[in-house]
Design an enzyme around this catalytic site. Structure first.
Site, short mmCIF file in Angstrom:
data_model
loop_
_atom_site.label_atom_id
_atom_site.label_comp_id
_atom_site.label_asym_id
_atom_site.label_seq_id
_atom_site.Cartn_x
_atom_site.Cartn_y
_atom_site.Cartn_z
N LYS A 173 -11.30 0.61 -2.45
CA LYS A 173 -10.29 1.35 -3.22
C LYS A 173 -10.74 1.39 -4.69
CE LYS A 173 -7.37 0.13 0.57
NZ LYS A 173 -7.93 1.07 1.49
N HIS B 19 -5.10 -3.23 -2.92
CA HIS B 19 -4.73 -2.31 -4.00
C HIS B 19 -4.54 -3.02 -5.33
CE1 HIS B 19 -4.27 1.00 -1.14
NE2 HIS B 19 -3.82 0.06 -0.32
N SER C 132 0.80 -1.23 0.00
CA SER C 132 0.00 0.00 0.00
C SER C 132 0.83 1.27 0.00
CB SER C 132 -0.94 -0.01 1.20
OG SER C 132 -0.21 -0.12 2.41
#
Ligand SMILES: Cc1ncc(COP(=O)(O)O)c(C=O)c1O
Length: 400
Positions: A256, A226, A198
């Site tokens: 995300k 991610h 991250s």
């Protein structure tokens, strides 16, 4: 409140005991002194890339909404329709009455994307990792964890009360040496890593870690917060290395690239059934609101329909690293490490003056001495603005 005089129990003597507020103030002063104090800054995201902070409109490179789906019309419509139909909140834990009908659809979709038998949706990524790990691993077991793994993987590892051994970042050789030395003393072993890191944006060496897991009878868990949506054709980091890597425990978030909120574990059917029975953060926490679940389903539709769009954040990050002379980006995240917290604050302020929001990342989020700017690229960032940003970074930050 000033320091209070209190009678020490059992002695009758007056001793000065700092109050709770005094202690809070002392700790905050220490953070201030080390430039590590954080504050909540009101930030209005007026559309998917622009934000308003302190009265200024800034182009944000600090959001994880890589595909700008939080503001996508179809995603918003799906959330609104879910509220109209199912209401605002789930009303209870999923195991009581909070398991509204949208969960089935989302879990089937996630399992299809990740090519697993099943999936289980959690309230957030933090809840997923701190629930899944202790549900599967206990005090007699061993956890090997990448030293830079996200805080919630560490939280899950600690909550499990297993022996926890960190290995150097992305160093499969060291993980191998640790397994060779310690594996035989434990019943089960877990190998835990972010799929995409991250704060560094690099990918875990999943083929090597999966091979190790096979050799040492360990279970590989990846956190692909991610990766999903933007890596491996939108399927995440297990698909980013050519063939699908064998990862029996795939955690990820919906907060995300998916633009919503919540998280998931994708795994075999028996593992999912066990987790539903044992993960305390699922059992004792209210189910996600219907709108968040419906938005995630709609976002997965967009990603599946338009893989070229889903590839844009990584392409934009690569263009930026090429223009700045940084190591080629592997994901939408690009770190520019400046060292001290003070330098990171200064670099961030400099970019803010030029109209860019790039929040400084300081310890303890990253190791001491590696404070940085973390740039996250999204599909809708204009190329001309990326060029202007790259020029500033090259000439005003990297040249220092
Ligand atoms: C790698 C990783 N895992 C988990 C999380 C936590 O997810 P959530 O925000 O859904 O709690 C984050 C960031 O928030 C993350 O970067």
């Amino acid at each position: 409140m000033p320091t209070q005089l209190k009678v020490s129990p059992g002695t009758g003597a007056d001793i000065a005991t700092p109050s709770l507020d005094d202690i809070a103030r002392q700790k905050l002063a220490d953070l201030d002194r080390r430039q590590l104090r954080r504050r909540l800054v009101e930030t209005a995201r007026t559309d998917s890339i622009w934000t308003v902070r302190n009265g200024r409109r800034l182009l944000s490179f600090s959001c994880n909404d890589y595909l700008n789906l939080a503001q996508h019309p179809a995603v918003k419509e799906a959330a609104i329709a879910a509220i109209q139909r199912h209401g605002v909140g789930a009303g209870a834990s999923r195991l009581v009455t909070g398991n509204h009908p949208l969960f089935v659809e989302l879990e089937a979709r996630l399992a299809r994307v990740k090519q697993t038998e099943g999936s289980c949706v959690f309230g957030s990524g933090y809840l997923a990792n701190s629930g899944v790990i202790p549900a599967l691993i206990g005090p007699e077991d061993l956890i090997l964890i990448d030293e830079l793994a996200h805080a919630c993987l560490w939280a899950g590892a600690r909550l499990s009360r297993a022996s926890v051994l960190p290995f150097r970042h992305n160093d499969a050789k060291q993980a191998e040496a640790l397994l060779a030395r310690h594996r035989h003393r434990h019943r089960h072993a877990l190998l835990a890593t972010d799929g995409v890191f991250s704060m560094d944006g690099d990918l875990a060496p999943l083929p090597a870690l999966a091979a190790l897991a096979g050799r040492f009878d360990a279970w590989l868990l990846t956190d692909d917060a991610h990766g999903i949506g933007v890596i491996g054709g939108g399927r995440g980091s297990t698909f980013a290395h050519g063939n699908k890597v064998d990862v029996p425990l795939q955690v990820g978030t919906l907060s995300k690239a998916i633009g919503s909120y919540g998280a998931y574990l994708c795994a075999s059917r028996p593992v999912i059934d066990l987790v539903q029975n044992r993960a305390r953060t699922l059992i004792y926490s209210t189910g996600l609101p219907p709108a968040a679940v419906a938005a995630a389903i709609a976002a997965l539709d967009v990603i599946e329909r338009d893989p070229a769009y889903a590839a844009l954040p990584v392409q934009k990050a690569k263009a930026f690293t090429q223009m700045t002379g940084l190591l080629e980006a592997q994901s939408p995240i690009v770190p520019v490490i400046v060292g001290s917290a003070e330098a990171a604050l200064h670099a961030s302020a400099l970019l803010e003056q030029e109209g860019f929001l790039v929040v400084p990342i300081r310890p303890p989020t990253v190791p001491e001495g590696t404070a940085r700017l973390r740039f996250s690229f999204s599909a809708l960032h204009p190329d001309a603005e990326i060029e202007r940003l790259a020029l500033l970074v090259r000439t005003r930050i990297l040249a220092q």
